[in-house]
Write an enzyme that holds these catalytic residues in place. Structure first.
Site, PDB file in Angstrom:
ATOM      1  N   TYR A  40      -2.531  -0.380   9.283  1.00 24.92           N
ATOM      2  CA  TYR A  40      -1.164   0.142   9.253  1.00 24.92           C
ATOM      3  C   TYR A  40      -0.857   0.575   7.830  1.00 24.92           C
ATOM      4  CZ  TYR A  40       3.946   0.216   9.255  1.00 24.92           C
ATOM      5  OH  TYR A  40       5.254   0.599   9.100  1.00 24.92           O
ATOM      6  N   ASP A  54      11.931   0.331  -1.174  1.00 21.79           N
ATOM      7  CA  ASP A  54      11.759   1.018   0.108  1.00 21.79           C
ATOM      8  C   ASP A  54      13.114   1.515   0.606  1.00 21.79           C
ATOM      9  OD1 ASP A  54      10.876   1.943   2.546  1.00 21.79           O
ATOM     10  OD2 ASP A  54      10.695  -0.045   3.451  1.00 21.79           O
ATOM     11  N   ASP A  81       3.377   4.964   8.761  1.00 28.06           N
ATOM     12  CA  ASP A  81       4.833   4.889   8.691  1.00 28.06           C
ATOM     13  C   ASP A  81       5.345   6.251   8.217  1.00 28.06           C
ATOM     14  OD1 ASP A  81       7.477   4.392   8.124  1.00 28.06           O
ATOM     15  OD2 ASP A  81       7.105   2.610   6.900  1.00 28.06           O
ATOM     16  N   ASP A  83       8.583   7.061   8.293  1.00 25.70           N
ATOM     17  CA  ASP A  83      10.010   6.903   8.019  1.00 25.70           C
ATOM     18  C   ASP A  83      10.846   7.679   9.047  1.00 25.70           C
ATOM     19  OD1 ASP A  83       9.512   5.175   5.943  1.00 25.70           O
ATOM     20  OD2 ASP A  83       9.724   6.669   4.375  1.00 25.70           O
ATOM     21  N   HIS A 108       4.811   6.220  13.321  1.00 23.41           N
ATOM     22  CA  HIS A 108       6.107   5.906  13.904  1.00 23.41           C
ATOM     23  C   HIS A 108       7.226   6.604  13.141  1.00 23.41           C
ATOM     24  CE1 HIS A 108       7.520   2.888  10.927  1.00 23.41           C
ATOM     25  NE2 HIS A 108       6.339   2.289  11.006  1.00 23.41           N
ATOM     26  N   GLU A 110      11.538   6.651  12.841  1.00 29.80           N
ATOM     27  CA  GLU A 110      12.662   5.746  13.049  1.00 29.80           C
ATOM     28  C   GLU A 110      13.976   6.509  13.154  1.00 29.80           C
ATOM     29  OE1 GLU A 110      13.558   4.099   8.608  1.00 29.80           O
ATOM     30  OE2 GLU A 110      11.488   3.947   9.345  1.00 29.80           O
ATOM     31  N   CYS A 118      14.503  -0.108   4.069  1.00 31.30           N
ATOM     32  CA  CYS A 118      13.612  -1.088   4.694  1.00 31.30           C
ATOM     33  C   CYS A 118      14.312  -1.683   5.904  1.00 31.30           C
ATOM     34  CB  CYS A 118      13.258  -2.181   3.689  1.00 31.30           C
ATOM     35  SG  CYS A 118      12.430  -3.617   4.411  1.00 31.30           S
ATOM     36  N   ARG A 153      10.619   4.108  16.612  1.00 34.13           N
ATOM     37  CA  ARG A 153      11.205   2.866  16.110  1.00 34.13           C
ATOM     38  C   ARG A 153      12.726   2.985  16.138  1.00 34.13           C
ATOM     39  NH1 ARG A 153      10.527   0.751   9.827  1.00 34.13           N
ATOM     40  NH2 ARG A 153      12.763   0.389   9.486  1.00 34.13           N
ATOM     41  N   GLU A 183      12.778  -2.645  15.788  1.00 33.12           N
ATOM     42  CA  GLU A 183      12.668  -3.302  14.485  1.00 33.12           C
ATOM     43  C   GLU A 183      13.645  -4.465  14.343  1.00 33.12           C
ATOM     44  OE1 GLU A 183      11.147  -4.312  12.123  1.00 33.12           O
ATOM     45  OE2 GLU A 183      11.252  -3.020  10.355  1.00 33.12           O
ATOM     46  N   ASN A 205       6.704  -6.122  14.480  1.00 34.54           N
ATOM     47  CA  ASN A 205       6.522  -6.339  13.049  1.00 34.54           C
ATOM     48  C   ASN A 205       6.584  -7.840  12.775  1.00 34.54           C
ATOM     49  OD1 ASN A 205       6.687  -6.272  10.258  1.00 34.54           O
ATOM     50  ND2 ASN A 205       8.472  -4.949  10.170  1.00 34.54           N
TER      51      ASN A 205
END
Length: 283
Positions: A40, A54, A81, A83, A108, A110, A118, A153, A183, A205
């Site tokens: 990941y 983040d 990731d 974002d 992914h 989000e 984050c 996500r 998440e 996660n």
């Protein structure tokens, strides 16, 4: 077998996959050597490796540069990731196409607003469910390989509540997401409810210190989660080790007092394949 097919096979195997979070070529090589079949690429860890929090400060091209190192040195299936896709639907299209060209196996997206935070920080905000569904459809249509794993996500638990997060997750699945990532569930009951209420493949996660309780992998498999990511533990371990070494150097002028905690010179060169490169020079 190509990496995309390999990730699909892992998803369909009936056995849960644990993917450690890596953030550069070296951490990726170490994870591969430890025997992990899937990695990941953590956006948060990549940001922190640049000395930044983040909170959406890195550009897509900066992230791609790091992702390319991870893919090139491991040749393993890597879940990235992405974002928010680094902007709106137009940015999503460019991001998805760039990530696919790099040789990633999945990513992914989000539903936070851009710039994001984050997932375990407070005061997040979300785009509308309709906008996120549009992003997912654009991402799906932008991929050249239909087997590329598109993960949606939602960060809705902290913003709109648990039930709304379930509604969003189902909508994202209906609009083309292959896997759902809810998440930061805050209780074991929420983890169990996600497993029951959201059909299809799911990612979770797991790490100490966040909002989500840590659940044994065997229990997560029994709940029918397909992928567990552990995004930041490698970097947190590296930070602690570097602090210990720096303290020794600051106190003594060298690291001799902690040599038993350091990788040997020989092992360091073996890990990065120095001799394999030098053989090429001698041919």
């Amino acid at each position: 077998m190509d990496v995309v097919s390999a990730l699909r096979n892992h998803m369909n195997s009936g056995k849960i996959v644990v993917a450690p979070g890596v953030f550069d070529g070296l951490s990726a090589l170490l994870a591969k050597a430890a025997g992990f079949p899937v990695l990941y690429a953590s956006g948060g860890a990549i940001a922190r490796s640049a000395g930044l929090p983040d909170i959406g400060l890195l550009t897509m091209t900066e992230v791609c540069s790091v992702m390319s190192h991870i893919v090139d040195v491991t040749q393993l299936p890597v879940i990235a990731d992405a974002d928010t896709g680094f902007g709106n639907a137009l940015n999503v299209r460019r991001t998805v196409q760039a990530f696919e060209r790099l040789g990633l196996a999945g990513l992914h997206l989000e539903d936070q607003t851009f710039p994001k935070r984050c997932g375990h920080l407070n005061d997040k905000s979300l785009v509308s469910m309709e906008e996120m569904c549009h992003k997912i459809r654009i991402a799906r249509s932008s991929l050249s390989n239909p087997d590329f794993v598109l993960i949606a996500r939602t960060d809705a638990i902290a913003v709109e509540g648990f039930e709304r997060a379930i509604v969003r997750a189902k909508a994202y699945q209906a609009n083309g997401a292959d896997m759902i990532f809810v998440e930061a569930p805050e209780t074991i009951e929420q983890i169990e409810a996600i497993a029951t209420e959201v059909p299809g493949p799911k990612l979770i996660n797991m790490f100490h210190g966040g909002k989500t309780p840590v659940v044994p992998v065997a229990r997560l498999q029994a709940l029918n989660y397909q992928v567990v990511i552990v995004p930041s533990d490698l970097q947190r371990a590296a930070i602690k080790a570097m602090q210990t070494t720096l303290a020794a150097i600051h106190l003594h002028g060298n690291s001799e007092s902690i040599t038993d905690q350091l990788t040997t010179f020989k092992d360091r060169e073996r890990i990065v394949g120095t001799e394999d490169y030098l053989k090429v020079d001698r041919e």
